[in-house]
Design a protein around this motif. Sequence first.
Motif, PDB file in Angstrom:
ATOM      1  N   GLU A 113       0.870  -1.173   0.000  1.00 16.12           N
ATOM      2  CA  GLU A 113       0.000   0.000   0.000  1.00 16.12           C
ATOM      3  C   GLU A 113       0.904   1.218   0.000  1.00 16.12           C
ATOM      4  OE1 GLU A 113      -2.169  -0.721   3.556  1.00 16.12           O
ATOM      5  OE2 GLU A 113      -3.630  -2.001   2.567  1.00 16.12           O
ATOM      6  N   PRO A 114       0.855   2.028  -1.033  1.00 10.18           N
ATOM      7  CA  PRO A 114       1.816   3.121  -1.121  1.00 10.18           C
ATOM      8  C   PRO A 114       1.537   4.229  -0.112  1.00 10.18           C
ATOM      9  CG  PRO A 114       0.223   3.305  -2.880  1.00 10.18           C
ATOM     10  CD  PRO A 114      -0.079   2.018  -2.168  1.00 10.18           C
ATOM     11  N   HIS A 115       2.591   4.941   0.239  1.00  9.68           N
ATOM     12  CA  HIS A 115       2.437   6.189   0.983  1.00  9.68           C
ATOM     13  C   HIS A 115       2.139   7.293  -0.008  1.00  9.68           C
ATOM     14  CE1 HIS A 115       4.562   4.185   4.333  1.00  9.68           C
ATOM     15  NE2 HIS A 115       3.845   5.019   5.052  1.00  9.68           N
ATOM     16  N   ASP A 116       1.557   8.357   0.484  1.00  5.88           N
ATOM     17  CA  ASP A 116       1.377   9.546  -0.319  1.00  5.88           C
ATOM     18  C   ASP A 116       2.737   9.999  -0.859  1.00  5.88           C
ATOM     19  OD1 ASP A 116      -0.169  11.861  -1.239  1.00  5.88           O
ATOM     20  OD2 ASP A 116       0.999  12.977   0.235  1.00  5.88           O
ATOM     21  N   LYS A 117       2.802  10.380  -2.124  1.00  3.38           N
ATOM     22  CA  LYS A 117       3.992  10.889  -2.827  1.00  3.38           C
ATOM     23  C   LYS A 117       5.002   9.801  -3.205  1.00  3.38           C
ATOM     24  CE  LYS A 117       2.860  15.311  -1.972  1.00  3.38           C
ATOM     25  NZ  LYS A 117       1.411  15.057  -1.787  1.00  3.38           N
ATOM     26  N   GLU A 118       4.704   8.545  -2.883  1.00  3.29           N
ATOM     27  CA  GLU A 118       5.653   7.480  -3.209  1.00  3.29           C
ATOM     28  C   GLU A 118       5.766   7.326  -4.726  1.00  3.29           C
ATOM     29  OE1 GLU A 118       5.073   4.003  -0.756  1.00  3.29           O
ATOM     30  OE2 GLU A 118       5.892   2.698  -2.321  1.00  3.29           O
ATOM     31  N   TYR A 126      -8.610   5.734   2.028  1.00  7.03           N
ATOM     32  CA  TYR A 126      -7.985   6.795   1.218  1.00  7.03           C
ATOM     33  C   TYR A 126      -8.337   6.563  -0.246  1.00  7.03           C
ATOM     34  CZ  TYR A 126      -4.600   8.231   4.869  1.00  7.03           C
ATOM     35  OH  TYR A 126      -3.991   8.705   5.999  1.00  7.03           O
ATOM     36  N   HIS A 127      -8.581   7.665  -0.973  1.00  7.36           N
ATOM     37  CA  HIS A 127      -8.591   7.564  -2.429  1.00  7.36           C
ATOM     38  C   HIS A 127      -7.144   7.541  -2.903  1.00  7.36           C
ATOM     39  CE1 HIS A 127     -12.846   8.177  -2.806  1.00  7.36           C
ATOM     40  NE2 HIS A 127     -12.821   9.365  -2.256  1.00  7.36           N
ATOM     41  N   SER A 183      -4.727   8.284  -6.225  1.00  6.73           N
ATOM     42  CA  SER A 183      -4.546   8.784  -7.593  1.00  6.73           C
ATOM     43  C   SER A 183      -3.088   8.673  -7.983  1.00  6.73           C
ATOM     44  CB  SER A 183      -4.887  10.274  -7.720  1.00  6.73           C
ATOM     45  OG  SER A 183      -6.027  10.603  -7.023  1.00  6.73           O
ATOM     46  N   ALA A 232      -0.713   9.853  -5.160  1.00  3.89           N
ATOM     47  CA  ALA A 232      -1.273  10.905  -4.317  1.00  3.89           C
ATOM     48  C   ALA A 232      -2.483  10.306  -3.618  1.00  3.89           C
ATOM     49  CB  ALA A 232      -1.686  12.097  -5.162  1.00  3.89           C
ATOM     50  N   LEU A 233      -2.487  10.368  -2.317  1.00  2.00           N
ATOM     51  CA  LEU A 233      -3.629   9.843  -1.559  1.00  2.00           C
ATOM     52  C   LEU A 233      -4.506  11.004  -1.127  1.00  2.00           C
ATOM     53  CD1 LEU A 233      -1.776   7.227   0.671  1.00  2.00           C
ATOM     54  CD2 LEU A 233      -2.878   6.883  -1.540  1.00  2.00           C
ATOM     55  N   SER A 234      -5.767  10.733  -0.889  1.00  3.48           N
ATOM     56  CA  SER A 234      -6.634  11.808  -0.411  1.00  3.48           C
ATOM     57  C   SER A 234      -7.771  11.245   0.416  1.00  3.48           C
ATOM     58  CB  SER A 234      -7.170  12.625  -1.589  1.00  3.48           C
ATOM     59  OG  SER A 234      -8.511  12.300  -1.867  1.00  3.48           O
ATOM     60  N   SER A 242      -3.451  16.319  -8.580  1.00  2.00           N
ATOM     61  CA  SER A 242      -4.607  15.454  -8.832  1.00  2.00           C
ATOM     62  C   SER A 242      -5.807  15.851  -7.982  1.00  2.00           C
ATOM     63  CB  SER A 242      -4.242  13.987  -8.608  1.00  2.00           C
ATOM     64  OG  SER A 242      -3.821  13.776  -7.283  1.00  2.00           O
ATOM     65  N   ARG A 290      -9.444  17.816  -9.060  1.00  2.00           N
ATOM     66  CA  ARG A 290     -10.780  17.300  -8.717  1.00  2.00           C
ATOM     67  C   ARG A 290     -11.607  18.336  -7.969  1.00  2.00           C
ATOM     68  NH1 ARG A 290      -8.281  12.478  -7.756  1.00  2.00           N
ATOM     69  NH2 ARG A 290      -8.009  12.895  -5.542  1.00  2.00           N
ATOM     70  N   ARG A 307     -10.768   8.815  13.954  1.00  3.30           N
ATOM     71  CA  ARG A 307     -10.302   8.126  12.757  1.00  3.30           C
ATOM     72  C   ARG A 307      -9.023   7.361  13.117  1.00  3.30           C
ATOM     73  NH1 ARG A 307      -9.889   9.100   6.494  1.00  3.30           N
ATOM     74  NH2 ARG A 307      -8.009   7.935   6.068  1.00  3.30           N
ATOM     75  N   ILE A 362      -1.213  15.903   2.655  1.00  2.00           N
ATOM     76  CA  ILE A 362      -1.337  15.100   1.432  1.00  2.00           C
ATOM     77  C   ILE A 362      -1.876  15.942   0.268  1.00  2.00           C
ATOM     78  CG2 ILE A 362      -1.504  12.731   2.296  1.00  2.00           C
ATOM     79  CD1 ILE A 362      -4.455  12.900   2.365  1.00  2.00           C
ATOM     80  N   TYR A 363      -2.473  17.087   0.588  1.00  2.88           N
ATOM     81  CA  TYR A 363      -2.976  17.948  -0.484  1.00  2.88           C
ATOM     82  C   TYR A 363      -1.914  18.919  -0.982  1.00  2.88           C
ATOM     83  CZ  TYR A 363      -7.147  15.706   0.943  1.00  2.88           C
ATOM     84  OH  TYR A 363      -8.052  14.726   1.237  1.00  2.88           O
ATOM     85  N   GLN A 367       5.501  18.355  -2.751  1.00  4.77           N
ATOM     86  CA  GLN A 367       6.632  18.151  -1.840  1.00  4.77           C
ATOM     87  C   GLN A 367       7.348  19.447  -1.470  1.00  4.77           C
ATOM     88  OE1 GLN A 367       7.913  14.718  -4.223  1.00  4.77           O
ATOM     89  NE2 GLN A 367       8.432  13.767  -2.281  1.00  4.77           N
ATOM     90  N   LYS A 419      -0.862   7.269   6.192  1.00  3.32           N
ATOM     91  CA  LYS A 419      -0.236   6.966   4.902  1.00  3.32           C
ATOM     92  C   LYS A 419       0.563   8.152   4.371  1.00  3.32           C
ATOM     93  CE  LYS A 419      -0.667   2.760   4.114  1.00  3.32           C
ATOM     94  NZ  LYS A 419       0.585   2.004   3.841  1.00  3.32           N
ATOM     95  N   GLU A 420       0.879   9.081   5.247  1.00  3.16           N
ATOM     96  CA  GLU A 420       1.765  10.172   4.849  1.00  3.16           C
ATOM     97  C   GLU A 420       3.183   9.810   5.250  1.00  3.16           C
ATOM     98  OE1 GLU A 420       0.108  14.283   5.427  1.00  3.16           O
ATOM     99  OE2 GLU A 420      -1.113  13.226   6.880  1.00  3.16           O
ATOM    100  N   TRP A 425      11.149  12.250   2.889  1.00  4.95           N
ATOM    101  CA  TRP A 425      11.826  12.982   1.811  1.00  4.95           C
ATOM    102  C   TRP A 425      11.938  14.478   2.097  1.00  4.95           C
ATOM    103  CZ3 TRP A 425       8.326   9.092  -0.144  1.00  4.95           C
ATOM    104  CH2 TRP A 425       6.984   9.396   0.111  1.00  4.95           C
TER     105      TRP A 425
END
Lengths: 197, 273
Positions: free
Chosen positions: A68-73, A87-88, A90, A98-100, B30, B34, B77, B217-218, B221, B246-247, B251
């Motif tokens: 499962e990727p991290h955001d920005k991977e 998470y969505h 993209s 990119a996760l959201s 992305s 949206r 959450r 995440i929005y 980098q 998942k952040e 980097w």
Amino acid sequence: MKKISLNNSYKAVVIGGSAGSFQGVVKILAQLPKGFPLPIIMCLHRLKHVRNGFVEALSIKSVVQVTEPHDKENIKKGSVYLAPANYHMSVELGHSFALSTEEMVNNSRPAIDITLSSCAFVYKEKLVGILLSGANKDGALGMKHIHDRNGLTIVQEPTECMIDTMPKAALAATEIDYVMKVDQIVEFLKELDKQYR
Amino acid sequence: MLDIDIADLKRISEFIYQKYHYDFRNYAMSSFKRRVLRIMELKKLSVEGLLKKLNDSPPFINEFLDELTVNVTEMFRDPSFWRVMREEILPAIMLNHKQFKIWHAGCSSGEEVLSMCIMLKEMGVLHDVTMIATDLDVNILERAKAATYPIKNMELNEKNYIRFQGTKSFKDYYQEENGMAVFNKDLLMNVSFRRHDLVVGDIFNKFDLILCRNVMIYFNQTLQNEVLKKFHESLFKYGYLAIGSKESLIWCDYANRFIVVNNEEKIYKKIKD
């Protein structure tokens, strides 16, 4: 079903699935040729609050460890990715994830439409989109975007699906290049693999 | 079908920056795409129409921000995150400080703030904590202050609370009024809500703990780097930073000034000034 002459210009495979798709995905990953050259990006509907267990279950028989990727991977060739719970997922133009946490789409997060559409935008004609069994219409719009950008589209043969709503919705939404059973999808991926050898 | 290309997205963010000084130029493409498409669909506007409306009608910017920013959150959450907070992070802070300060950066409609307050109350330390909750969207801050949410959201929140293993019944914390769950305002007694923009805003205080989960995440980098610098400066030495599960910060330039305390829950500790 038309015959497309395969070549080695494809850059990614994206797979969407929901209810009844687990066995199909397991089979595809188990029979993937060793060293399959493209990244496989998967968005499968899953429980929102269960973060652990799914990648492990998918990895047991898989030729490649699923992550499962991290955001920005960055997206790597030959890796298999799964959209994380709640998470969505993209793909960005620089070929990173990119996760959201945006609103649910088609009652889903991750939503297949989001993953498929972003892949279509980034990979254009160099994308193979595969949609498997499922109980809602998520993924239909994404398949349309893949087709509109000249990517290759495949849906699982509805008669083989545990629930055929999803592939049927895609068939109604756009032109689908191949309707295939899971075994044929496996053969297709093997054929695709040969183009890179 | 409605679509928008990168050049137009750049025109929009540049225009907003020039006219209103909100800086979306380094937002992740992305999701920014949206969000903008969503506004165009909602308001039935073309790119030119959107730019014209932003130009001609300044009050529209608030509505625009409200739709652009992602305001989907839930209480508790990732219950495992909250258990780690309760069992490891807060006790570690309290070893050294009787009173401490928490910043909720990008607090949105306040669900995480409220979760924190409930947890602190159950730990018996709500009085000892000063909390500042910030967001760039003034409308959403009003919703956070009201601590009033649709009752339909409570099913998920309650499930999370049960997995968090809270000590009370979740329903003890709110009253149902006209289809809304109205939370007990005393919970927020030590919280001050402020408008603050992470991108262009200054450092304004020092904290023992910063929560900024699923906000960066929005950002792209470049922007993540800048914001992490601000967080670093806003933390006391040995203070904690929590981001989304998942952040990742690995980097970022400042990553080596932090250590990972809990990788699963993405909790970092500042170890170097």
